[in-house]
Design a protein around this motif. Structure first.
Motif, PDB file in Angstrom:
ATOM      1  N   PHE A  90      19.915 -31.450  -2.132  1.00 32.23           N
ATOM      2  CA  PHE A  90      19.120 -30.679  -3.929  1.00 32.23           C
ATOM      3  C   PHE A  90      20.701 -29.862  -3.550  1.00 32.23           C
ATOM      4  O   PHE A  90      21.327 -29.347  -2.869  1.00 32.23           O
ATOM      5  CB  PHE A  90      18.137 -29.324  -2.637  1.00 32.23           C
ATOM      6  N   VAL A  91      20.612 -29.895  -5.829  1.00 26.49           N
ATOM      7  CA  VAL A  91      21.328 -28.952  -5.780  1.00 26.49           C
ATOM      8  C   VAL A  91      20.959 -27.887  -6.810  1.00 26.49           C
ATOM      9  O   VAL A  91      20.447 -28.320  -7.835  1.00 26.49           O
ATOM     10  CB  VAL A  91      22.288 -29.236  -6.984  1.00 26.49           C
ATOM     11  N   LEU A  92      21.136 -26.489  -6.541  1.00 29.28           N
ATOM     12  CA  LEU A  92      20.762 -25.413  -7.381  1.00 29.28           C
ATOM     13  C   LEU A  92      22.095 -25.645  -8.791  1.00 29.28           C
ATOM     14  O   LEU A  92      23.137 -25.805  -8.987  1.00 29.28           O
ATOM     15  CB  LEU A  92      20.926 -24.423  -6.841  1.00 29.28           C
ATOM     16  N   ASN A  93      21.361 -25.272  -9.482  1.00 25.49           N
ATOM     17  CA  ASN A  93      21.430 -25.176 -11.246  1.00 25.49           C
ATOM     18  C   ASN A  93      22.145 -23.923 -11.641  1.00 25.49           C
ATOM     19  O   ASN A  93      21.036 -23.159 -12.021  1.00 25.49           O
ATOM     20  CB  ASN A  93      20.917 -26.124 -12.202  1.00 25.49           C
ATOM     21  N   GLU A  94      22.899 -23.378 -11.530  1.00 20.51           N
ATOM     22  CA  GLU A  94      23.464 -22.241 -11.852  1.00 20.51           C
ATOM     23  C   GLU A  94      22.973 -21.835 -12.893  1.00 20.51           C
ATOM     24  O   GLU A  94      23.075 -20.307 -13.348  1.00 20.51           O
ATOM     25  CB  GLU A  94      24.428 -22.057 -11.638  1.00 20.51           C
ATOM     26  N   SER A 137       0.623  -0.763   0.528  1.00 23.06           N
ATOM     27  CA  SER A 137       0.057   0.192  -0.035  1.00 23.06           C
ATOM     28  C   SER A 137       1.066   1.222  -0.054  1.00 23.06           C
ATOM     29  O   SER A 137       0.289   2.079  -0.151  1.00 23.06           O
ATOM     30  CB  SER A 137      -0.739   0.214   0.897  1.00 23.06           C
ATOM     31  N   LYS A 138       1.790   1.189   0.375  1.00 26.76           N
ATOM     32  CA  LYS A 138       2.687   2.390   0.588  1.00 26.76           C
ATOM     33  C   LYS A 138       3.279   3.253  -0.958  1.00 26.76           C
ATOM     34  O   LYS A 138       2.708   2.580  -1.564  1.00 26.76           O
ATOM     35  CB  LYS A 138       4.045   2.033   0.972  1.00 26.76           C
ATOM     36  N   PHE A 139       3.335   4.125  -1.112  1.00 24.14           N
ATOM     37  CA  PHE A 139       2.720   5.254  -2.347  1.00 24.14           C
ATOM     38  C   PHE A 139       4.687   4.419  -2.478  1.00 24.14           C
ATOM     39  O   PHE A 139       5.978   5.190  -2.632  1.00 24.14           O
ATOM     40  CB  PHE A 139       3.015   6.944  -1.827  1.00 24.14           C
ATOM     41  N   PRO A 140       4.228   4.985  -4.253  1.00 25.34           N
ATOM     42  CA  PRO A 140       3.223   4.313  -4.835  1.00 25.34           C
ATOM     43  C   PRO A 140       2.705   2.819  -4.679  1.00 25.34           C
ATOM     44  O   PRO A 140       3.314   1.965  -4.699  1.00 25.34           O
ATOM     45  CB  PRO A 140       3.835   4.457  -6.842  1.00 25.34           C
ATOM     46  N   PRO A 141       1.429   3.093  -4.887  1.00 24.64           N
ATOM     47  CA  PRO A 141       0.791   1.911  -4.882  1.00 24.64           C
ATOM     48  C   PRO A 141       0.906   0.521  -5.462  1.00 24.64           C
ATOM     49  O   PRO A 141       1.286   1.048  -6.564  1.00 24.64           O
ATOM     50  CB  PRO A 141      -0.734   2.191  -4.489  1.00 24.64           C
ATOM     51  N   VAL A 142       1.541  -0.557  -5.192  1.00 25.22           N
ATOM     52  CA  VAL A 142       1.571  -1.852  -5.667  1.00 25.22           C
ATOM     53  C   VAL A 142       0.156  -2.255  -6.781  1.00 25.22           C
ATOM     54  O   VAL A 142      -0.976  -2.616  -6.575  1.00 25.22           O
ATOM     55  CB  VAL A 142       2.083  -2.834  -5.336  1.00 25.22           C
ATOM     56  N   GLN A 143       0.667  -2.317  -8.414  1.00 29.64           N
ATOM     57  CA  GLN A 143      -0.334  -2.655  -9.173  1.00 29.64           C
ATOM     58  C   GLN A 143      -0.066  -4.243  -9.405  1.00 29.64           C
ATOM     59  O   GLN A 143      -1.325  -4.735 -10.509  1.00 29.64           O
ATOM     60  CB  GLN A 143      -0.718  -1.021 -10.175  1.00 29.64           C
ATOM     61  N   ALA A 144       0.694  -5.081  -9.961  1.00 24.01           N
ATOM     62  CA  ALA A 144       1.309  -6.030  -9.797  1.00 24.01           C
ATOM     63  C   ALA A 144       2.461  -6.499  -9.139  1.00 24.01           C
ATOM     64  O   ALA A 144       2.863  -6.113  -9.324  1.00 24.01           O
ATOM     65  CB  ALA A 144       1.291  -5.967 -12.371  1.00 24.01           C
ATOM     66  N   ALA A 145       2.516  -7.561  -9.247  1.00 29.02           N
ATOM     67  CA  ALA A 145       3.226  -8.464  -7.958  1.00 29.02           C
ATOM     68  C   ALA A 145       4.056  -9.787  -9.420  1.00 29.02           C
ATOM     69  O   ALA A 145       2.753 -10.670  -9.492  1.00 29.02           O
ATOM     70  CB  ALA A 145       3.297  -8.577  -6.937  1.00 29.02           C
ATOM     71  N   PHE A 146       4.798 -10.117  -9.730  1.00 25.38           N
ATOM     72  CA  PHE A 146       5.528 -11.489 -10.000  1.00 25.38           C
ATOM     73  C   PHE A 146       6.734 -11.592  -9.207  1.00 25.38           C
ATOM     74  O   PHE A 146       7.443 -11.685  -8.441  1.00 25.38           O
ATOM     75  CB  PHE A 146       6.368 -11.125 -11.620  1.00 25.38           C
ATOM     76  N   GLY A 147       6.746 -13.070  -9.061  1.00 24.93           N
ATOM     77  CA  GLY A 147       7.191 -14.364  -8.392  1.00 24.93           C
ATOM     78  C   GLY A 147       8.015 -15.594  -9.151  1.00 24.93           C
ATOM     79  O   GLY A 147       7.597 -15.689  -9.769  1.00 24.93           O
ATOM     80  N   PHE A 148       8.939 -15.445  -8.736  1.00 25.84           N
ATOM     81  CA  PHE A 148       9.272 -17.118  -9.680  1.00 25.84           C
ATOM     82  C   PHE A 148       9.929 -18.372  -8.501  1.00 25.84           C
ATOM     83  O   PHE A 148      10.061 -17.548  -7.237  1.00 25.84           O
ATOM     84  CB  PHE A 148      11.215 -16.762 -10.045  1.00 25.84           C
ATOM     85  N   HIS A 149       9.947 -19.271  -8.527  1.00 27.54           N
ATOM     86  CA  HIS A 149      10.697 -20.321  -7.344  1.00 27.54           C
ATOM     87  C   HIS A 149      11.285 -21.268  -9.327  1.00 27.54           C
ATOM     88  O   HIS A 149      10.875 -21.683 -10.105  1.00 27.54           O
ATOM     89  CB  HIS A 149       9.764 -21.224  -6.692  1.00 27.54           C
ATOM     90  N   GLN A 150      12.432 -21.224  -8.522  1.00 23.26           N
ATOM     91  CA  GLN A 150      13.558 -22.621  -9.486  1.00 23.26           C
ATOM     92  C   GLN A 150      12.237 -23.758  -9.173  1.00 23.26           C
ATOM     93  O   GLN A 150      11.938 -24.208  -7.744  1.00 23.26           O
ATOM     94  CB  GLN A 150      14.789 -22.990  -8.794  1.00 23.26           C
ATOM     95  N   TRP A 151      12.567 -24.926 -10.192  1.00 20.55           N
ATOM     96  CA  TRP A 151      11.743 -25.607 -10.117  1.00 20.55           C
ATOM     97  C   TRP A 151      12.386 -26.938 -10.989  1.00 20.55           C
ATOM     98  O   TRP A 151      12.881 -27.639 -12.099  1.00 20.55           O
ATOM     99  CB  TRP A 151      10.643 -25.818 -11.512  1.00 20.55           C
ATOM    100  N   PRO A 152      13.004 -28.058 -10.067  1.00 23.59           N
ATOM    101  CA  PRO A 152      14.044 -29.489 -10.555  1.00 23.59           C
ATOM    102  C   PRO A 152      12.960 -30.542 -11.200  1.00 23.59           C
ATOM    103  O   PRO A 152      13.051 -31.143 -11.627  1.00 23.59           O
ATOM    104  CB  PRO A 152      13.931 -30.088  -8.901  1.00 23.59           C
ATOM    105  N   PHE A 153      11.708 -29.836 -11.129  1.00 27.88           N
ATOM    106  CA  PHE A 153      10.439 -31.026 -11.290  1.00 27.88           C
ATOM    107  C   PHE A 153      10.546 -30.444 -13.487  1.00 27.88           C
ATOM    108  O   PHE A 153       9.639 -31.438 -14.136  1.00 27.88           O
ATOM    109  CB  PHE A 153       9.615 -30.878 -11.118  1.00 27.88           C
ATOM    110  N   GLU A 154      11.010 -29.769 -13.895  1.00 26.78           N
ATOM    111  CA  GLU A 154      11.044 -29.142 -15.255  1.00 26.78           C
ATOM    112  C   GLU A 154      12.278 -28.989 -15.841  1.00 26.78           C
ATOM    113  O   GLU A 154      13.161 -28.030 -14.705  1.00 26.78           O
ATOM    114  CB  GLU A 154       9.814 -27.836 -15.218  1.00 26.78           C
ATOM    115  N   PRO A 155      12.660 -29.398 -17.244  1.00 30.34           N
ATOM    116  CA  PRO A 155      14.141 -29.553 -17.982  1.00 30.34           C
ATOM    117  C   PRO A 155      14.501 -27.949 -17.162  1.00 30.34           C
ATOM    118  O   PRO A 155      13.493 -26.909 -17.098  1.00 30.34           O
ATOM    119  CB  PRO A 155      13.516 -30.023 -18.645  1.00 30.34           C
TER     120      PRO A 155
END
Length: 493
Positions: free
Chosen positions: A455-459, A226-244
């Protein structure tokens, strides 16, 4: 580290149009006769900056990649649990200072420390969240989010040369990568800001305590939306080992489940194990409770409606010849809607108390300090963003995947504004990394599931993530600036 985009990318152009009007109509002569004159109309028309295309950002991200990889490895060596991410927060702040990005600290104060402790969950004081802003400081505003906390897991030895240095703590869910990707995106966006190429404000947040501590909810309560300027859309990610590696995936509507935790205490009357007729056995009662609550999903819930009731802990007694006074049962509920989660809660409570009463015991139930709502992708916003995100995918499209019963506290943001949460594929059975001395390590399996000691992250996911963060924010700001006034914010159109 500037990573400047090529060509004429994002140049902010302005044109001044001088409109000189002199009326030749018969009425104008009368105006002149009266000694009056119309002011010359001068209109300043500011053209909107054209966002860079995907390829420009993809190339610019390559320039940033070496330090982003190094920083991710630093983070991996210093995992910290919920609300205790002090080293991590300091490192993020240091990186932002180097980039010249303005930010504030002290976000996500832990207001549920006692409740989390009652559940056996270790947590710190919080205040480790960071909020940065890049752009004009004026509307429109788009939010990008990364989570920063780790898990209480002992990392399997010998996987990577930069293993966790904090005993019993590990970045086993890729939050170190999420943090680094968003810092890389900050570098790309800062370059665009210097060129005057951001049509509004990008708010970047590094959020603690995703792993059960509802850090996202704390930041919403503190005003990050809500702080100015108020957010109108948001995006986020998660790394996903279940997809190539290279796949970008999502789904409209519910992407991840609502989640609730429960602790059940059965109160009986203990005594000598050789004289069970003189006791009220809480262990037998607990066993019946465990069996009884399974029927909530197997016999009361449609097989077409996803629902989970899982018992994960059962504790009672500490001697061979003593029936204890009590027993505890703990576990989790999952569903794909808030209404369904509430139904599971109600029915679990009904069954527990009924079974306990039938065995002459009493029962009490405690729930999560903050149940997680489902993570819901705004269908209209996802429909709009699909072609944009598709440019980042090796498949040339956003892959529509099935929802998962895992919980995610990005959901607290998605309840407030139109949002999309993406899965970034990182799966590869033989990923090989390059150590600091130039030697190779691996090959390693980056399809191993999250919350696993191996678990290992693919860089390889880092470059795609930082470029896609910037791409989504810049494109959405441009769209919001073009949007007719009075359009529906929730519709995401």
């Amino acid at each position: 580290r500037s990573g400047r985009a090529r060509g004429a990318m994002g140049r902010n152009m302005a044109c001044v149009v001088l409109c000189l009007a002199a009326s030749l109509a018969s009425g104008s002569a009368a105006l002149v006769a009266k000694g009056t004159a119309e002011d010359v109309g001068v209109q300043l028309v500011q053209s909107r900056a054209t966002p860079p295309d995907w390829q420009d950002l993809w190339e610019a991200a390559l320039d940033q990649l070496p330090w982003v990889i190094d920083l991710r490895r630093e983070l991996h060596q210093h995992p910290e649990l919920m609300y205790n991410e002090k080293w991590t927060s300091d490192r993020i702040a240091s990186a932002l200072e180097e980039l010249g990005v303005s930010f504030t600290r002290g976000w996500a104060v832990n207001t549920k420390h006692a409740e989390l402790a009652a559940k056996g969950l270790k947590s710190g004081e919080g205040g480790t969240g960071i909020v940065a802003e890049i752009g004009t400081g004026q509307p429109p505003c788009v939010l990008l989010r990364a989570d920063i906390d780790a898990l209480p897991i002992k990392e399997s030895p010998g996987l990577v040369p930069f293993a966790s240095e904090n005993p019993g703590e590990m970045h086993a869910c890729g939050h170190d990568a999420h943090t680094a990707m968003l810092l890389g995106a900050a570098a790309l966006l800062k370059d665009q800001e210097k060129q005057g190429a951001i049509n509004g404000t990008v708010r970047l947040i590094w959020q603690p305590a995703e792993e059960g501590g509802a850090g996202g909810k704390r930041m919403v309560e503190e005003g990050v939306i809500s702080k100015f300027p108020p957010v109108q859309a948001a995006f986020g990610f998660h790394q996903w080992p279940f997809e190539p590696l290279g796949v970008v995936a999502a789904r409209p509507g519910t992407m991840m489940a609502a989640a609730e935790l429960f602790d059940i205490t059965i109160h009986g009357k203990g005594g000598h194990a050789a004289m069970p007729h003189h006791v009220i056995d809480p262990i037998v009662t607990a066993a019946q409770v465990v069996s009884g609550i399974q029927a909530i999903t197997s016999r009361e819930t449609s097989p077409l409606v996803p629902a989970v009731v899982s018992v994960t802990m059962l504790r009672a007694g500490d001697a061979y010849n003593v029936i204890p006074d009590g027993a505890t049962i703990a576990g989790t509920l999952r569903s794909l809607s808030k209404d369904q989660l509430e139904r599971l809660r109600t029915r679990l409570s009904d069954v527990v108390h009924a079974v306990a009463g039938a065995h002459q015991c009493n029962a009490s139930i405690s729930w999560s300090p903050d149940a997680y709502p489902p993570t819901v992708n705004d269908p209209s916003l996802l429909a709009w963003v699909q072609d944009i995100a598709a440019e980042a995918s090796t498949e040339g499209k956003v892959k529509i995947i099935e929802p998962t019963m895992g919980g995610e506290d990005f959901s607290f943001l998605a309840q407030e504004v139109p949002s999309v949460f993406f899965a970034l594929g990182q799966g590869e059975h033989g990923w090989t990394g390059i150590a600091q001395d130039g030697s190779e390590f691996g090959p390693l399996d980056t399809t191993v599931t999250v919350h696993n000691s191996k678990f290992v992250l693919n860089e390889g996911v880092l470059r795609r993530g930082m470029a896609l963060h910037a791409h989504l924010a810049l494109q959405r700001l441009h769209h919001l600036l073009e949007e007719p006034a009075g359009g529906s914010q929730r519709a995401g159109q």
